[in-house]
Design a protein around this motif. Structure first.
Motif, short mmCIF file in Angstrom:
data_model
loop_
_atom_site.label_atom_id
_atom_site.label_comp_id
_atom_site.label_asym_id
_atom_site.label_seq_id
_atom_site.Cartn_x
_atom_site.Cartn_y
_atom_site.Cartn_z
N UNK A 18 0.84 -1.25 0.18
CA UNK A 18 -0.06 -0.06 0.04
C UNK A 18 0.98 1.11 -0.10
N UNK A 19 0.47 2.54 -0.61
CA UNK A 19 1.21 3.44 -0.63
C UNK A 19 1.27 4.22 0.74
N UNK A 20 2.08 5.08 1.08
CA UNK A 20 2.25 5.49 2.53
C UNK A 20 1.88 6.94 2.40
N UNK A 21 2.07 7.85 1.39
CA UNK A 21 1.61 9.21 1.12
C UNK A 21 0.85 9.57 -0.33
N UNK A 22 0.25 10.54 -0.36
CA UNK A 22 -0.50 10.90 -1.71
C UNK A 22 0.15 12.45 -1.87
N UNK A 23 0.36 12.58 -3.22
CA UNK A 23 0.75 14.10 -3.35
C UNK A 23 -0.24 14.65 -4.31
N UNK A 24 -0.82 15.78 -3.87
CA UNK A 24 -1.70 16.76 -4.82
C UNK A 24 -1.02 17.98 -5.12
N UNK A 25 -1.24 18.57 -6.42
CA UNK A 25 -0.94 19.93 -6.65
C UNK A 25 -1.91 20.65 -6.84
N UNK A 121 -1.15 11.68 -6.50
CA UNK A 121 -0.07 10.71 -6.97
C UNK A 121 0.35 9.99 -5.79
N UNK A 122 0.27 8.62 -5.87
CA UNK A 122 0.14 7.78 -4.58
C UNK A 122 1.85 7.46 -4.66
N UNK A 123 2.33 7.61 -3.73
CA UNK A 123 3.92 7.26 -3.49
C UNK A 123 4.12 6.53 -2.09
N UNK A 124 5.62 6.08 -1.93
CA UNK A 124 6.01 5.58 -0.82
C UNK A 124 7.18 6.71 -0.19
N UNK A 131 11.64 -0.47 0.84
CA UNK A 131 12.91 -0.75 0.03
C UNK A 131 13.95 -1.77 0.83
N UNK A 132 14.04 -1.35 2.15
CA UNK A 132 15.20 -2.35 2.81
C UNK A 132 14.62 -3.73 2.91
N UNK A 202 -3.54 3.41 -4.93
CA UNK A 202 -3.06 2.43 -5.95
C UNK A 202 -1.62 1.80 -5.40
N UNK A 203 -1.72 0.35 -5.77
CA UNK A 203 -0.66 -0.50 -5.08
C UNK A 203 0.69 -0.01 -5.51
N UNK A 204 1.96 -0.03 -4.76
CA UNK A 204 2.92 0.30 -5.27
C UNK A 204 3.70 -1.06 -5.04
#
Length: 224
Positions: A18-25, A121-124, A131-132, A202-204
């Motif tokens: 699952x994403x951790x953050x979402x970015x909007x502009x 925009x869904x992000x980690x 990642x680790x 959205x799944x990452x």
């Protein structure tokens, strides 16, 4: 240099999380015939937008201004100085950590006068533990693969010569961003607050791959 036989392998891990953050502009605009009026309107709408985002407290992880512009619009392209209006734009970047309020925030921003929203925009996060975890799984896969090859040859692993990282990457599921725009504010009789839009994160997909070389004991190559 050691004459010990070597086994070279590649290990890979693929995680779907699952994403951790979402970015909007957010793009805030004004357009007036007078330059000062355009600037004053832009300043006021920018202030209202920032106050709305800040009202969500810790749910918003980051808030920053991406750029400001005041542009003269000419009546006739061939006649310089013949200005019909001035258009102002402020770009605001918002990172949201609480997805429970994201739909409400996006619709409220899109409901503001002369404002439109791109996203989410869904992000980690860049320092995400995912990642680790992917890197560890890729390394473990390389060891297990090398061990299977060694066992097939009647050998055993005796040492690590080299471990190289092919790099970590993130691929996001396809899907366009939501764009909401409000050109003229609320219509007469409209409700005070818009209905929050339903947003599905959205799944990452996180990938990690390594290449490793191991020394092994002499193989048993006698026919069986």
């Amino acid at each position: 240099m050691s004459d010990a036989p070597l086994i070279s392998v590649r290990g890979e891990a693929v995680l779907e999380v699952e994403p951790e953050i979402a970015r909007v502009v957010v793009h805030v605009q004004s357009q007036e015939s007078d330059r000062r009026d355009a600037l004053d309107r832009l300043t006021e709408r920018n202030r209202q937008c920032l106050e709305l985002v800040r009202s969500y407290g810790d749910a918003v992880e980051k808030l920053e201004t991406g750029g400001v512009s005041i542009v003269p619009l000419l009546k006739y392209k061939r006649r310089e100085g013949d200005v019909r209006a001035y258009r102002g734009t402020v770009q605001i970047k918002v990172v949201v950590a609480d997805f429970g309020v994201l739909g409400e925030l996006v619709t409220r921003l899109g409901d503001m006068e002369r404002t439109y929203v791109d996203g989410p925009e869904w992000l980690l996060r860049r320092d995400s533990e995912v990642y680790a975890r992917a890197a560890r799984q890729a390394a473990h896969e390389a060891v297990e693969r090398a061990r299977r090859y060694a066992e097939a040859l009647g050998s055993r692993l005796t040492g690590l010569v080299e471990l190289s990282d092919e790099g970590l990457g993130r691929a996001q599921d396809a899907g366009g961003p939501v764009t909401l725009a409000a050109a003229y504010g609320r219509a007469a009789g409209a409700p005070e607050e818009p209905e929050p839009i339903d947003l599905e994160p959205a799944k990452q997909v996180v990938r990690a791959a390594v290449e490793a070389r191991f020394t092994v004991s002499p193989p048993d190559l006698e026919p069986r």
